[in-house]
Design a protein around this motif. Sequence first.
Motif, PDB file in Angstrom:
ATOM      1  N   ALA A  21     -36.955 -11.452 -68.485  1.00  0.00           N
ATOM      2  CA  ALA A  21     -36.721 -12.012 -67.150  1.00  0.00           C
ATOM      3  C   ALA A  21     -37.651 -13.182 -66.844  1.00  0.00           C
ATOM      4  O   ALA A  21     -37.246 -14.163 -66.208  1.00  0.00           O
ATOM      5  N   PHE A  22     -38.907 -13.091 -67.292  1.00  0.00           N
ATOM      6  CA  PHE A  22     -39.896 -14.129 -66.993  1.00  0.00           C
ATOM      7  C   PHE A  22     -40.209 -15.004 -68.208  1.00  0.00           C
ATOM      8  O   PHE A  22     -41.231 -15.689 -68.223  1.00  0.00           O
ATOM      9  N   SER A  23     -39.339 -15.007 -69.207  1.00  0.00           N
ATOM     10  CA  SER A  23     -39.606 -15.771 -70.430  1.00  0.00           C
ATOM     11  C   SER A  23     -39.772 -17.263 -70.156  1.00  0.00           C
ATOM     12  O   SER A  23     -40.581 -17.938 -70.788  1.00  0.00           O
ATOM     13  N   SER A  24     -39.009 -17.778 -69.207  1.00  0.00           N
ATOM     14  CA  SER A  24     -39.147 -19.183 -68.767  1.00  0.00           C
ATOM     15  C   SER A  24     -39.069 -19.183 -67.244  1.00  0.00           C
ATOM     16  O   SER A  24     -37.977 -19.258 -66.673  1.00  0.00           O
ATOM     17  N   PRO A  25     -40.222 -19.057 -66.565  1.00  0.00           N
ATOM     18  CA  PRO A  25     -40.244 -18.896 -65.113  1.00  0.00           C
ATOM     19  C   PRO A  25     -39.490 -19.962 -64.324  1.00  0.00           C
ATOM     20  O   PRO A  25     -38.996 -19.691 -63.236  1.00  0.00           O
ATOM     21  N   ARG A  26     -39.386 -21.174 -64.872  1.00  0.00           N
ATOM     22  CA  ARG A  26     -38.705 -22.246 -64.137  1.00  0.00           C
ATOM     23  C   ARG A  26     -37.190 -22.209 -64.325  1.00  0.00           C
ATOM     24  O   ARG A  26     -36.455 -22.890 -63.597  1.00  0.00           O
ATOM     25  N   LYS A  27     -36.738 -21.442 -65.297  1.00  0.00           N
ATOM     26  CA  LYS A  27     -35.292 -21.322 -65.507  1.00  0.00           C
ATOM     27  C   LYS A  27     -34.741 -20.200 -64.639  1.00  0.00           C
ATOM     28  O   LYS A  27     -35.484 -19.406 -64.061  1.00  0.00           O
ATOM     29  N   THR A  28     -33.441 -20.092 -64.548  1.00  0.00           N
ATOM     30  CA  THR A  28     -32.839 -19.068 -63.703  1.00  0.00           C
ATOM     31  C   THR A  28     -32.946 -17.694 -64.360  1.00  0.00           C
ATOM     32  O   THR A  28     -33.058 -17.570 -65.582  1.00  0.00           O
ATOM     33  N   LEU A  29     -32.881 -16.684 -63.517  1.00  0.00           N
ATOM     34  CA  LEU A  29     -32.883 -15.311 -64.002  1.00  0.00           C
ATOM     35  C   LEU A  29     -31.671 -15.074 -64.907  1.00  0.00           C
ATOM     36  O   LEU A  29     -31.760 -14.386 -65.927  1.00  0.00           O
ATOM     37  N   LEU A  30     -30.562 -15.679 -64.542  1.00  0.00           N
ATOM     38  CA  LEU A  30     -29.320 -15.557 -65.314  1.00  0.00           C
ATOM     39  C   LEU A  30     -29.522 -16.073 -66.741  1.00  0.00           C
ATOM     40  O   LEU A  30     -29.108 -15.431 -67.705  1.00  0.00           O
ATOM     41  N   LYS A  31     -30.178 -17.194 -66.864  1.00  0.00           N
ATOM     42  CA  LYS A  31     -30.438 -17.786 -68.173  1.00  0.00           C
ATOM     43  C   LYS A  31     -31.416 -16.935 -68.976  1.00  0.00           C
ATOM     44  O   LYS A  31     -31.193 -16.632 -70.157  1.00  0.00           O
ATOM     45  N   ASN A  32     -32.501 -16.523 -68.344  1.00  0.00           N
ATOM     46  CA  ASN A  32     -33.535 -15.771 -69.053  1.00  0.00           C
ATOM     47  C   ASN A  32     -33.050 -14.416 -69.544  1.00  0.00           C
ATOM     48  O   ASN A  32     -33.346 -14.006 -70.663  1.00  0.00           O
ATOM     49  N   LEU A  33     -32.313 -13.707 -68.687  1.00  0.00           N
ATOM     50  CA  LEU A  33     -31.895 -12.355 -69.041  1.00  0.00           C
ATOM     51  C   LEU A  33     -30.684 -12.300 -69.971  1.00  0.00           C
ATOM     52  O   LEU A  33     -30.274 -11.211 -70.372  1.00  0.00           O
ATOM     53  N   SER A  34     -30.146 -13.446 -70.307  1.00  0.00           N
ATOM     54  CA  SER A  34     -28.988 -13.461 -71.213  1.00  0.00           C
ATOM     55  C   SER A  34     -29.354 -12.934 -72.597  1.00  0.00           C
ATOM     56  O   SER A  34     -28.483 -12.519 -73.363  1.00  0.00           O
ATOM     57  N   SER A  35     -30.649 -12.915 -72.906  1.00  0.00           N
ATOM     58  CA  SER A  35     -31.092 -12.366 -74.189  1.00  0.00           C
ATOM     59  C   SER A  35     -31.217 -10.849 -74.142  1.00  0.00           C
ATOM     60  O   SER A  35     -31.369 -10.194 -75.177  1.00  0.00           O
ATOM     61  N   TYR A  36     -31.165 -10.294 -72.923  1.00  0.00           N
ATOM     62  CA  TYR A  36     -31.335  -8.842 -72.765  1.00  0.00           C
ATOM     63  C   TYR A  36     -30.025  -8.149 -72.424  1.00  0.00           C
ATOM     64  O   TYR A  36     -29.755  -7.036 -72.880  1.00  0.00           O
ATOM     65  N   SER A  37     -29.200  -8.788 -71.599  1.00  0.00           N
ATOM     66  CA  SER A  37     -27.930  -8.178 -71.200  1.00  0.00           C
ATOM     67  C   SER A  37     -26.860  -9.260 -71.041  1.00  0.00           C
ATOM     68  O   SER A  37     -27.144 -10.444 -71.161  1.00  0.00           O
ATOM     69  N   SER A  38     -25.648  -8.822 -70.742  1.00  0.00           N
ATOM     70  CA  SER A  38     -24.539  -9.774 -70.673  1.00  0.00           C
ATOM     71  C   SER A  38     -24.614 -10.652 -69.423  1.00  0.00           C
ATOM     72  O   SER A  38     -25.112 -10.233 -68.372  1.00  0.00           O
ATOM     73  N   LYS A  39     -24.104 -11.858 -69.564  1.00  0.00           N
ATOM     74  CA  LYS A  39     -24.079 -12.800 -68.452  1.00  0.00           C
ATOM     75  C   LYS A  39     -23.238 -12.252 -67.305  1.00  0.00           C
ATOM     76  O   LYS A  39     -23.598 -12.398 -66.131  1.00  0.00           O
ATOM     77  N   SER A  40     -22.152 -11.579 -67.634  1.00  0.00           N
ATOM     78  CA  SER A  40     -21.254 -11.050 -66.596  1.00  0.00           C
ATOM     79  C   SER A  40     -21.940  -9.980 -65.755  1.00  0.00           C
ATOM     80  O   SER A  40     -21.741  -9.904 -64.541  1.00  0.00           O
ATOM     81  N   LEU A  41     -22.764  -9.143 -66.390  1.00  0.00           N
ATOM     82  CA  LEU A  41     -23.478  -8.095 -65.642  1.00  0.00           C
ATOM     83  C   LEU A  41     -24.451  -8.727 -64.655  1.00  0.00           C
ATOM     84  O   LEU A  41     -24.537  -8.313 -63.500  1.00  0.00           O
ATOM     85  N   ILE A  42     -25.211  -9.730 -65.112  1.00  0.00           N
ATOM     86  CA  ILE A  42     -26.210 -10.360 -64.246  1.00  0.00           C
ATOM     87  C   ILE A  42     -25.521 -11.102 -63.095  1.00  0.00           C
ATOM     88  O   ILE A  42     -25.955 -11.017 -61.940  1.00  0.00           O
ATOM     89  N   GLU A  43     -24.453 -11.815 -63.401  1.00  0.00           N
ATOM     90  CA  GLU A  43     -23.708 -12.520 -62.353  1.00  0.00           C
ATOM     91  C   GLU A  43     -23.182 -11.536 -61.318  1.00  0.00           C
ATOM     92  O   GLU A  43     -23.295 -11.774 -60.115  1.00  0.00           O
ATOM     93  N   SER A  44     -22.605 -10.440 -61.786  1.00  0.00           N
ATOM     94  CA  SER A  44     -22.060  -9.419 -60.880  1.00  0.00           C
ATOM     95  C   SER A  44     -23.155  -8.835 -59.992  1.00  0.00           C
ATOM     96  O   SER A  44     -22.958  -8.622 -58.791  1.00  0.00           O
ATOM     97  N   PHE A  45     -24.333  -8.597 -60.577  1.00  0.00           N
ATOM     98  CA  PHE A  45     -25.454  -8.031 -59.824  1.00  0.00           C
ATOM     99  C   PHE A  45     -25.913  -8.997 -58.734  1.00  0.00           C
ATOM    100  O   PHE A  45     -26.112  -8.594 -57.578  1.00  0.00           O
ATOM    101  N   LEU A  46     -26.081 -10.244 -59.077  1.00  0.00           N
ATOM    102  CA  LEU A  46     -26.542 -11.239 -58.103  1.00  0.00           C
ATOM    103  C   LEU A  46     -25.546 -11.402 -56.958  1.00  0.00           C
ATOM    104  O   LEU A  46     -25.940 -11.468 -55.779  1.00  0.00           O
ATOM    105  N   LEU A  47     -24.277 -11.425 -57.290  1.00  0.00           N
ATOM    106  CA  LEU A  47     -23.245 -11.568 -56.256  1.00  0.00           C
ATOM    107  C   LEU A  47     -23.209 -10.341 -55.343  1.00  0.00           C
ATOM    108  O   LEU A  47     -23.008 -10.454 -54.134  1.00  0.00           O
ATOM    109  N   LYS A  48     -23.418  -9.168 -55.930  1.00  0.00           N
ATOM    110  CA  LYS A  48     -23.398  -7.922 -55.154  1.00  0.00           C
ATOM    111  C   LYS A  48     -24.477  -7.921 -54.073  1.00  0.00           C
ATOM    112  O   LYS A  48     -24.285  -7.357 -52.987  1.00  0.00           O
TER     113      LYS A  48
END
Length: 267
Positions: A205-232
């Motif tokens: 999540a904090f691998s690149s603090p200036r980048k978005t959470l969506l970008k950073n966490l793509s190495s840990y989980s799917s982009k769709s899950l993170i997008e869905s979570f943020l929208l929720k």
Amino acid sequence: MIRAKKKFGQNFLIDESIKRQIIQAIPNDLERIVEIGPGLGDLTQKLIQLSGKIECFEIDSELYEILLDKFASEILEQKLKITNADALESWDEIARQDYFLVANLPYYVATNIILKALSDSKCKGLVVMIQKEVALKFSAQPGDSEFSALAILAGVRGDVELLFDVPATAFNPQPKVVSAVIRIIKDRNLIGEELVEFEKFLKSAFSSPRKTLLKNLSSYSSKSLIESFLLKYDLPLTTRPHELCVALYLKLFKEAKNERREESSTR
């Protein structure tokens, strides 16, 4: 005259008012206090008045001999125990029973020792003096630019208080940075036994603090899950790591962990 050793990151605290403030920040009626890096023993002398059981871990053999001589009667009366050892290499001894940690931590090991204490169930809290830059990272709140994985790892265990700054003039020799004292009373465990996996999640999540959470966490989980979570939670897709609170990080971790478990079971 004893000289501070650079290899151990030694800066001896000489300001009496700062010593008193540290002592006042420590809870009363503690059964066991562990002090890491007692130095010349000035704070140790005051700690003995707080608890009937003080244990010190001093890595410097020369200082260890000085402390043995200085506190000969307290050691004989079993009010004090001093061990000549690297605290990080002796953690099993530290954690053999419940304790409260007190320390003027060398800057080069401060973060590792605090994280070790936070993950140790035997540690009930701590009052430590560290570099102010590190203190801000542990005590930062969501939205602060300093908010990081360190603040979250502390927040899942207890409340972090940045108590006061300590100027360079309070030490001999004087460090080139400002120090600060923080207090953490460990009164919760919001992550259970999954700390190691949670740390991996936060590292992503904090691998690149200036980048978005969506970008950073793509190495840990799917982009769709993170997008869905943020929208929720009505959060923009451009949300950055420091903008999410501890509670939401815990919820996102749970969802990401479940996704990884499901993916693993289908392989």
